[in-house]
Design a protein around this motif. Structure first.
Motif, PDB file in Angstrom:
ATOM      1  N   TYR A  15      -7.709 139.157   0.333  1.00 32.37           N
ATOM      2  CA  TYR A  15      -8.521 138.107   0.948  1.00 32.37           C
ATOM      3  C   TYR A  15      -8.733 138.242   2.449  1.00 32.37           C
ATOM      4  O   TYR A  15      -9.539 137.529   3.023  1.00 32.37           O
ATOM      5  CB  TYR A  15      -7.908 136.735   0.642  1.00 32.37           C
ATOM      6  N   GLY A  16      -8.017 139.131   3.100  1.00 30.96           N
ATOM      7  CA  GLY A  16      -8.084 139.237   4.555  1.00 30.96           C
ATOM      8  C   GLY A  16      -9.458 139.656   5.058  1.00 30.96           C
ATOM      9  O   GLY A  16      -9.885 139.272   6.132  1.00 30.96           O
ATOM     10  N   ILE A  58      -7.524 128.507  -0.300  1.00 32.54           N
ATOM     11  CA  ILE A  58      -8.209 128.954   0.914  1.00 32.54           C
ATOM     12  C   ILE A  58      -9.721 129.015   0.668  1.00 32.54           C
ATOM     13  O   ILE A  58     -10.445 129.772   1.314  1.00 32.54           O
ATOM     14  CB  ILE A  58      -7.673 130.321   1.416  1.00 32.54           C
TER      15      ILE A  58
ATOM     16  N   ASN B   8      -1.938 137.459  11.498  1.00 30.92           N
ATOM     17  CA  ASN B   8      -2.736 137.399  10.262  1.00 30.92           C
ATOM     18  C   ASN B   8      -2.976 138.779   9.644  1.00 30.92           C
ATOM     19  O   ASN B   8      -3.862 138.948   8.820  1.00 30.92           O
ATOM     20  CB  ASN B   8      -4.071 136.682  10.524  1.00 30.92           C
ATOM     21  N   GLU B  33      -2.700 134.159   6.614  1.00 28.23           N
ATOM     22  CA  GLU B  33      -3.607 135.117   5.949  1.00 28.23           C
ATOM     23  C   GLU B  33      -2.796 136.326   5.443  1.00 28.23           C
ATOM     24  O   GLU B  33      -1.759 136.145   4.826  1.00 28.23           O
ATOM     25  CB  GLU B  33      -4.746 135.495   6.905  1.00 28.23           C
ATOM     26  N   ASP B  34      -3.239 137.567   5.750  1.00 27.63           N
ATOM     27  CA  ASP B  34      -2.503 138.732   5.235  1.00 27.63           C
ATOM     28  C   ASP B  34      -1.127 138.888   5.872  1.00 27.63           C
ATOM     29  O   ASP B  34      -0.304 139.691   5.415  1.00 27.63           O
ATOM     30  CB  ASP B  34      -3.318 140.017   5.435  1.00 27.63           C
ATOM     31  N   ASP B  60      -1.875 130.090   2.320  1.00 25.07           N
ATOM     32  CA  ASP B  60      -2.182 131.523   2.270  1.00 25.07           C
ATOM     33  C   ASP B  60      -1.225 132.266   1.330  1.00 25.07           C
ATOM     34  O   ASP B  60      -1.619 133.243   0.683  1.00 25.07           O
ATOM     35  CB  ASP B  60      -2.113 132.125   3.678  1.00 25.07           C
TER      36      ASP B  60
END
Lengths: 120, 96
Positions: A15-16, A58, B8, B33-34, B60
């Motif tokens: 998803y990044g 998200i 992130n 995030e990541d 996340d």
């Protein structure tokens, strides 16, 4: 119609960024034109294969649902690089069950036996 | 001057190492995030010597299917907690 065989290599987490989405779009497009497609997950791409991804958290579409839809388009050859799993403390049994684990030699062979290799 | 660091990026890249090098005692680090993959074994060992509180953003982690893999030493927080952390610190530094 049998075209050139295509290997799509997924190297990024789901998803990044939007790169993996482009990879799935290509997989489905190629399959729609009856081109033989295989998918290989390596490096951070192996994170795509975890079950129970709640991407609604998200506000995005789950990669898991895209993967689940692939057999409907006759995309059934899914492979994962064992070395990438080991590096992340993941085991094949924790992933989607239709994915075949490959060692380094098998990954090399897979890349050789396809006409075209595209990396996402 | 306490800083909230947000990361992130996946631990596969070099960003995590650079971020860790810049953490000062009293700072906080939020993985989002990541960056949440850094809270999963075996990457989490990188934080063991960190002088900072480390948090991971719940949404996340859930999106990526890693909630069951998070190291128990790392605290989970939500968006409200994110805001509270940012408000409690003097500045926010993004690692991306």
């Amino acid at each position: 119609m049998s075209g050139k065989s295509l290997l799509l290599v997924f190297r990024r987490a789901p998803y990044g960024r939007s790169l993996s989405r482009a990879g799935y779009d290509l997989a489905l497009a190629a399959a729609a034109f009856e081109q033989p497609v295989s998918l290989l997950f390596m490096d951070d791409g192996v994170w795509q294969l975890l079950p129970e991804q709640h991407a609604d958290q998200i506000n995005t579409k789950s990669v898991a649902s895209t993967l689940a839809s692939l057999p409907l388009y006759d995309v059934e050859n899914l492979y994962v690089d064992m070395q990438s799993l080991d590096a992340r403390g993941l085991a094949p049994v924790e992933l989607r069950k239709e994915v075949v684990p490959l060692d380094a030699t098998a990954v090399q062979a897979l890349m050789h036996e396809h006409h075209q290799v595209l990396v996402f | 001057m306490a800083t909230l660091h947000t990361l992130n990026q996946s631990p596969s890249g070099s960003t995590l190492a650079s971020c860790l090098r810049c953490l000062a005692p009293g700072d906080s680090l939020l993985l989002l995030e990541d960056g949440v993959y850094a809270a999963c074994s075996p990457h989490v060992s990188a934080f063991k010597e960190s002088p900072c509180a480390v948090y991971v953003l719940q949404a996340d982690a859930e999106a990526r299917g890693v909630t069951g893999r998070l190291d128990p030493a790392i605290e989970t927080t939500d968006y409200r907690g994110f805001v509270e952390l940012a408000a409690a610190c003097d500045s926010v530094q993004s690692w991306y």
